[in-house]
Design a protein around this motif. Structure first.
Motif, PDB file in Angstrom:
ATOM      1  N   GLN A 351      -0.264   4.055  -5.131  1.00 46.62           N
ATOM      2  CA  GLN A 351       0.549   4.426  -3.883  1.00 46.62           C
ATOM      3  C   GLN A 351       0.011   5.382  -3.116  1.00 46.62           C
ATOM      4  O   GLN A 351      -0.136   5.389  -1.832  1.00 46.62           O
ATOM      5  CB  GLN A 351       1.932   4.751  -4.488  1.00 46.62           C
ATOM      6  N   ASP A 354      -3.043   4.134  -1.288  1.00 47.76           N
ATOM      7  CA  ASP A 354      -2.626   3.217   0.007  1.00 47.76           C
ATOM      8  C   ASP A 354      -2.148   4.063   1.032  1.00 47.76           C
ATOM      9  O   ASP A 354      -2.562   3.903   2.116  1.00 47.76           O
ATOM     10  CB  ASP A 354      -1.650   2.174  -0.652  1.00 47.76           C
ATOM     11  N   THR A 355      -1.221   4.854   0.653  1.00 46.01           N
ATOM     12  CA  THR A 355      -0.843   6.058   1.613  1.00 46.01           C
ATOM     13  C   THR A 355      -2.194   6.619   2.612  1.00 46.01           C
ATOM     14  O   THR A 355      -2.077   6.780   3.731  1.00 46.01           O
ATOM     15  CB  THR A 355       0.131   7.151   1.121  1.00 46.01           C
TER      16      THR A 355
END
Length: 400
Positions: A351, A354-355
């Motif tokens: 996560q 991807d951020t």
């Protein structure tokens, strides 16, 4: 008994291979005699991986063009890719190649050159000069590019103050008495970052990527605790998750022996990254090629601890570091400290990754102000090749 017979057979086979190579070594020595009669210098260049070919390439190309005889040496496994690079990148007459076991059977050598200080290097005993090029701008950990083989060299090329600090610290901490002559010349391979221009559209069309999409460059370092073993599945799906190109540069050492768990994780990476497996996914595997123009054409870099980060720093491009906590349990940081916290973005899970990719592409993540490291990293930015070639010419003249 069966194991003994197997060992005897392997031994006899290797002897047969060496005997078959004798005529080739005679031919190379004949070329050395001709070069010396014409007062042209002779270089023996040891290469343990194809990465090292590119760290010395700019200098070797120049001395070759000036008439020097260049003889590359390597083991048999590296010999095939190395000879392909020689045929591709050099003009006639091509440099020679010999199996590294014949190093000391090459006579009349002026310069022995390498870009590694591995324990098992074959330093030419009678070469007038034994010169080590660094295969990185600075070490990724405190001691990872140094070894007692330093004492077998007469001269060493220093890229910048950070590299020199770690080099001298290693010598002091390991009681190295015969420290080679230090030449503060910079990194010849890095000259292209300051001098070269890249046509991204032509480059990406040639390798089958979309030049209109952002491009992520992934370069793991070579170690069993690095990101290729813990992050690879998530990395290979980046093009689908973010609509980008992905260029992968695996350390060439990982390709040499797929059966060696320590070096390759017992994975046949050449088979794994076959072109037909990747092209439709907008992924390109950069195998046995120089990375410079691909680095220059990419938008974001990712690594765990590879010193590819320095090239992105010098170009002012964003860098994502993949967390590899096990690696730092056993490896001490170099003189730059934890540069991951100062330049780039350290991510710990998918996560988080991807951020940061999405934010850097869209511009929603504010770019960090890069720390002022330029003067610590490189001497002679853009001119290291010229300075090194000039030094070699003077060294040769001093003994003729």
């Amino acid at each position: 008994m069966e194991e003994l017979l197997k060992k005897i057979w392997i031994r006899l086979y290797n002897i047969g291979v060496r005997l078959c190579e004798v005529p080739h070594i005679v031919v190379i020595n004949g070329a050395i005699v001709k070069a010396r009669m014409r007062k042209h210098p002779v270089y023996v260049v040891e290469t343990t991986t194809t990465n090292e070919f590119f760290y010395i390439y700019n200098v070797m190309m120049r001395v070759h063009e000036d008439g020097a005889l260049v003889v590359y040496t390597s083991n048999a496994a590296v010999g095939g890719p190395l000879r392909a690079l020689i045929r591709k990148d050099f003009g006639p007459p091509l440099p020679k190649w010999a199996n590294v076991v014949w190093t000391n059977w090459l006579f009349g050598v002026d310069f022995y050159v390498n870009a590694t200080l591995s324990y098992d290097i074959h330093v030419h005993k009678r070469a007038r000069y034994k010169i080590n090029f660094p295969h990185t701008i600075t070490s990724k950990t405190k001691y990872d590019v140094f070894s007692p083989a330093i004492e077998r060299m007469t001269d060493t090329i220093i890229t910048g103050p950070a590299y020199e600090k770690d080099f001298l610290a290693y010598c002091a901490d390991h009681a190295i008495e015969a420290i080679p002559m230090i030449h503060r010349l910079g990194g010849p391979k890095s000259d292209d970052l300051f001098r070269k221009t890249v046509d991204k559209k032509a480059l990406f069309e040639r390798i089958g990527l979309n030049p209109d999409l952002p491009t992520v460059f992934y370069a793991p370092t070579w170690n069993q605790h690095t990101s290729i073993f813990t992050w690879l599945e998530d990395i290979l799906t980046i093009p689908d998750r973010h609509n980008v190109n992905l260029i992968i540069k695996v350390h060439p050492g990982a390709y040499i022996d797929p059966s060696n768990k320590k070096s390759s994780g017992a994975v046949d990476w050449e088979e794994f990254f076959k072109e037909e497996n990747l092209r439709a996914k907008r992924i390109y595997n950069l195998m046995n090629q120089d990375s410079t123009e691909y680095v220059m054409a990419s938008d974001i870099a990712m690594t765990c601890i590879s010193t590819i980060w320095i090239e992105y720093y010098l170009l002012g491009k964003p860098m994502i570091f993949l967390d590899i906590p096990k690696f730092f349990e056993t490896h001490e940081m170099n003189s730059l400290g934890d540069f991951r916290d100062e330049y780039g973005y350290l991510v710990k899970d998918l996560q988080d990754l991807d951020t940061h990719i999405d934010g850097l592409i869209r511009g929603s993540i504010k770019r960090r102000d890069a720390p002022a490291l330029h003067d610590q990293l490189l001497f002679n930015r853009g001119n290291a090749t010229d300075e090194t070639v000039a030094l070699f010419k003077q060294m040769y003249l001093n003994h003729t």
